[in-house]
Design a protein around this motif. Structure first.
Motif, short mmCIF file in Angstrom:
data_model
loop_
_atom_site.label_atom_id
_atom_site.label_comp_id
_atom_site.label_asym_id
_atom_site.label_seq_id
_atom_site.Cartn_x
_atom_site.Cartn_y
_atom_site.Cartn_z
N ASP A 88 0.89 -1.13 -0.06
CA ASP A 88 0.08 -0.07 0.02
C ASP A 88 0.87 1.21 0.16
O ASP A 88 1.95 1.32 0.64
N TYR A 89 0.38 2.39 -0.85
CA TYR A 89 1.28 3.34 -0.99
C TYR A 89 0.30 4.59 -0.59
O TYR A 89 -0.74 4.88 -1.33
N ALA A 90 0.55 5.54 0.27
CA ALA A 90 -0.05 6.72 0.72
C ALA A 90 0.10 7.77 -0.63
O ALA A 90 0.93 7.39 -1.23
N LYS A 134 -2.63 1.11 -13.82
CA LYS A 134 -3.14 0.03 -12.95
C LYS A 134 -3.38 -1.23 -14.10
O LYS A 134 -3.62 -0.97 -15.26
N GLY A 135 -2.88 -2.37 -13.67
CA GLY A 135 -3.10 -3.49 -14.50
C GLY A 135 -1.71 -3.52 -15.20
O GLY A 135 -1.48 -4.86 -15.93
N GLU A 136 -0.68 -2.74 -15.28
CA GLU A 136 0.79 -3.11 -15.96
C GLU A 136 1.58 -3.91 -15.06
O GLU A 136 1.35 -3.81 -13.83
N VAL A 137 2.70 -4.24 -15.74
CA VAL A 137 3.35 -5.24 -14.92
C VAL A 137 4.77 -4.69 -15.13
O VAL A 137 5.53 -4.41 -16.29
N PHE A 138 5.84 -5.03 -14.17
CA PHE A 138 7.33 -4.61 -14.31
C PHE A 138 8.01 -5.58 -13.55
O PHE A 138 7.43 -6.19 -12.56
N VAL A 139 9.31 -5.90 -13.82
CA VAL A 139 10.12 -6.90 -13.21
C VAL A 139 11.33 -6.28 -12.50
O VAL A 139 11.93 -5.34 -13.27
N PHE A 140 11.62 -6.63 -11.37
CA PHE A 140 12.75 -6.17 -10.69
C PHE A 140 13.81 -7.38 -10.58
O PHE A 140 13.67 -8.30 -9.67
N PRO A 141 15.08 -7.33 -11.40
CA PRO A 141 15.76 -8.40 -11.18
C PRO A 141 16.50 -8.49 -9.91
O PRO A 141 16.84 -7.79 -9.02
N GLN A 142 16.72 -9.78 -9.64
CA GLN A 142 17.39 -10.35 -8.26
C GLN A 142 18.53 -9.37 -7.90
O GLN A 142 19.61 -8.84 -8.63
N GLY A 143 18.48 -8.75 -6.69
CA GLY A 143 19.72 -8.27 -5.92
C GLY A 143 19.90 -6.60 -6.57
O GLY A 143 20.77 -6.01 -5.98
N LEU A 144 19.06 -6.36 -7.23
CA LEU A 144 19.39 -4.98 -7.91
C LEU A 144 18.50 -3.92 -6.99
O LEU A 144 17.37 -4.23 -6.59
N ILE A 145 18.89 -2.59 -6.80
CA ILE A 145 18.27 -1.58 -6.12
C ILE A 145 17.12 -1.17 -6.80
O ILE A 145 17.35 -0.81 -8.02
N HIS A 146 15.94 -1.11 -6.28
CA HIS A 146 14.70 -0.66 -6.99
C HIS A 146 13.72 0.08 -6.04
O HIS A 146 13.79 0.09 -4.82
N PHE A 147 12.72 0.59 -6.55
CA PHE A 147 11.68 1.32 -5.82
C PHE A 147 10.47 1.65 -6.68
O PHE A 147 10.50 1.41 -7.71
N GLN A 148 9.48 1.89 -5.66
CA GLN A 148 7.95 2.36 -6.27
C GLN A 148 7.74 3.54 -5.62
O GLN A 148 7.69 3.75 -4.61
N PHE A 149 7.10 4.33 -6.16
CA PHE A 149 6.64 5.86 -5.71
C PHE A 149 5.46 5.93 -6.31
O PHE A 149 5.15 5.94 -7.55
N ASN A 150 4.41 6.82 -5.25
CA ASN A 150 3.03 6.96 -5.82
C ASN A 150 3.01 8.45 -5.98
O ASN A 150 3.19 9.16 -5.24
#
Lengths: 213, 213, 213, 213, 213, 213
Positions: A88-90, A134-150
């Motif tokens: 969940d993202y505020a 909404k409904g889209e898909v993304f991949v974050f490969p193993q061990g890499l730095i990643h983030f999600q921002f609303n």
């Protein structure tokens, strides 16, 4: 010779979950309590996780809340290499830059939009980012730095993510670097981040007090 | 000696995706077309899958529709061991008994309720089943026969599932057994299912005409 | 600090088999009873399996008998990823359609002839089949539905098969689908197999009473 | 962006075998020629190996003949982690001490008797040995030195063995140590075996001329 | 049927290195150029790395220099899961906080002393640190953030490290977070590090200009 | 149902090391004593190995001394797939032909020069050898027979080697073949090495008395 009668029957489901009555202390296998294979039931593969329900993001300084269903929550996942999470993202909240030491992540947006990205290894350190609807898909490969921002200042966002390990682990970069217990020497961090030691000290003061996942 | 200059640079992201300009035919690596690592972009880790949108279940005899996001859809998943799916169920629809030869599955219900289960190996063949409500989670261990059924005669159901392989495969039991091309000998199937050959022939006629995933 | 003296010596053979004297209950590791590495002998890698002797196929409704040598039979196989089986086929007998959730199988015919095959995944569900004569070899890839059938009405057949797991598991399709305990709902099966519920009920009655591998 | 249309369909069987028409030279994947997945047939999982037929052991100085069915013989084995062999032993013949760098072996005696054994790692170097009769089974763990010897001076013996790799490799100790091409320095071998250099030279002369598997 | 003659021989060393003459562009397998197995020589397993020679640390803002011998340097390492590095540290120099997405590291000090440490995953983020003297050994588990710092203001230090992957990757935290190309949004970083956006902007300016490994 | 409270917390570091208080006997997991994850400290990832100090090579008939840091020495290495060794060579000393059943090795010369090599599998048995000077690097692929020899009659040599397993194992060929306990039948060895049985008996007498790693 080892009498075959001394083996407990290995049931069909790989003995994912087993238990051992030994005084009061349970036995760990692969780090987890074991259960007699004969006593395994559907409950060992189930969790009433309420992943459909919004989570409170107010307790989080960064405005997000990760609800992870891993082997600590569903014993039957042991050895099976997968886990699931709701995030969940505020409004303007984020799942800050972090890595999973043992898993790749695949994520889809349930509600709202998310600006997501990951950074490749040295020496390129390329940022691969994308605004997901909404409904889209993304991949974050193993061990890499990643983030999600609303990026939406008014509406929350929700994502479902799957990880390729029953115990993926998560390392929030800021917390691990500036909020470890005990703290990393400010000599080390000042040089790494090319800042004054007092800047490091100030950052460490932020994270020391409030270091949660 | 092998000149080091003859190696293309191996970029940070494991060369998940690479491409090779060789006449008109592409080269397969791990069964997939390759792309020059330098040409990899965020798009290779992204799919505009619209997993938020209901799928039509009317074309399905069993009343379900699986939308799978695997390495055929997102090239960047290659070698990363995970995929994601949305499953739509019509009222009284089902994802019929099937197995994934190379993956465990973890599923959560987004809408409606689902009666789900898996059967353990020989000789026990125990059924572990559960009625899942919205937000609940269930695990189907690798290679075991499992199903999901929407018991509600009026409302559709929706689930999100993750699988521990970038190419999990799926084998619908009824279709593979009675609808293979060419058909399995009815001698074999009559004995296996303890029925008359004419019963097998009739079953095979059902599936031969309409064998889709 | 952990005193190195507190480690038991890890002997040369990977501690495949170990044992632990703890009251009366044995400890499971990887689901199996353990043995003190120092007490391991050649017997832990040996089985007087009599794989040369014909097995009775009369007790089997489908006319076959599988004698599997896996980690439950030879403790020393633990972690080593292989097992071996002898399969006897009555005249017109079969090893009915089944899968191994954790193993590929390679088989050679010792006596007689066998009609063998496997079916690929959805959506193709192609049948790859072959009539094997004595000494010929066939491969059944991991997790795919496969079978062997002795087409000779007068003579038995025998095969030796190897599997790429110390605990491959086996799921007989008909038994798992129609003979699970408890039974899968006939609503689910009727829709999956496109038959009347009473047909399912009748099939379930066949398998419930006699469900063995 | 990588057009999804540029991907060849990945068929159900893991694209075990694929082929690529590129001028006259074939492309190797995993070290093997590839085949278009659509062109795969049952033949790619089959070998008319005649494993039922006795093999000539007269050409062998040590009196044995190994007929191995691995991925070089059945292309469909690629990635599947298993292979199968028939071994013929002349009276007093042997499969001399050897290792498989990438596989565990499980063996059963089809005809005759075999004295078999393996030696554990340093520093124990324990010999685990056993005389096997027809139908008995023995396991040789990965990478350990092992052998089979037919102690009968009049009758041949036959075994079937399975190995946990599609390309297990085999290293005959005597041949690899004394018959390598070029030869290992006799300084090295004299010290290793605690013998005179002329003894090493004499041994190397034996193996240089006749080094076959 | 696939003619067995169409397979190139798979030599003993796993076809680690192979090459393919196809016009001017080389073929990638596992992301690397391939070489004909018959053409493999000792040189493919060798590197004149001069790991005994001090490396210049003056070009590095953080005072360290990593010389990594991985599969890009020794083609024969492909698939073998290991690599080796020499690390030089200036007085007060450091190998700043970083992770290896695909490897555990084991390190020993050749010269000088090193203050080393790693931080565990969320939510504990415990720092495990230690001052290492010459000849001592420390382990950094896969994917965890770790560092080495030379606390001596006058003398350089040197370490040898081994990593459990032929292509471990390395992600310097400060560079990946503040120096990615393009930059991560300062909204994301300001919230993650609990600082003002202008602080982030200033940090990003430091790393954008000089981002090397 | 399994109460989640019955699970011990799985800490961030994969529960590499855990411990269990059960009467007086410790519990083995993966063959090793376990430690309560909460009690893990930096010491579990550390060894005061003194890899910088020359080792005595006088006790060795072959003039070498291997100091291996594996999971028996550093408990925290469990499951992490790597170990490290220092090898000392007397003038004209050698690390005699041996294999590691579960690991590839990468080696660099710290002092002196080394003539090193490995032999490929049957039927080629090609020797890949090289004289290494200080700072040079060589790779010995998993399971292949290899050696290092110090050709200098006056000066010792030193190497650092890393292995791709936390418990690689080592099998010295001469010791395992001629010095196993009990001894391999001289019938077997005489035929394998193409020598008289009395030669074998003499060789076995050398190794039986003094079999150490």
């Amino acid at each position: 010779k080892m009498a075959s009668s001394s083996f407990l029957l290995f049931t069909a489901i790989l003995a994912l979950v087993s238990w051992q009555a030994l005084a009061s202390d349970p036995v760990l296998v692969n780090g987890f309590v074991c259960k007699d294979p004969k006593a395994v039931t559907a409950e060992d593969f189930f969790l009433a996780a309420k992943l459909d329900m919004p989570r409170d993001t107010k307790m989080s300084k960064v405005g997000s809340n990760v609800t992870l269903v891993n082997v600590m929550k569903i014993a039957g996942l042991n050895t099976l290499g997968i886990s699931l999470a709701r995030i969940d993202y505020a409004p303007l909240g984020e799942n800050p830059p972090h890595t999973h030491p043992r898993a790749t992540e695949i994520l889809t947006v349930l509600e709202g939009t998310l600006y997501v990205g990951f950074v490749t290894s040295n020496p390129e350190n390329k940022l691969f980012s994308k605004e997901l609807r909404k409904g889209e898909v993304f991949v974050f490969p193993q061990g890499l730095i990643h983030f999600q921002f609303n990026p939406n200042p008014y509406k929350p966002a929700v994502a479902i993510a799957a990880l390729s390990s029953q115990n993926p682990g998560a390392i929030s970069i800021a917390n691990a670097v500036f909020g470890s217990k005990p703290m990393i020497s400010d000599d080390v961090l000042a040089k790494a981040f090319q800042v004054e030691k007092k800047t490091v000290d100030w950052l460490q003061a932020q994270f020391w007090a409030d270091n949660h996942n």
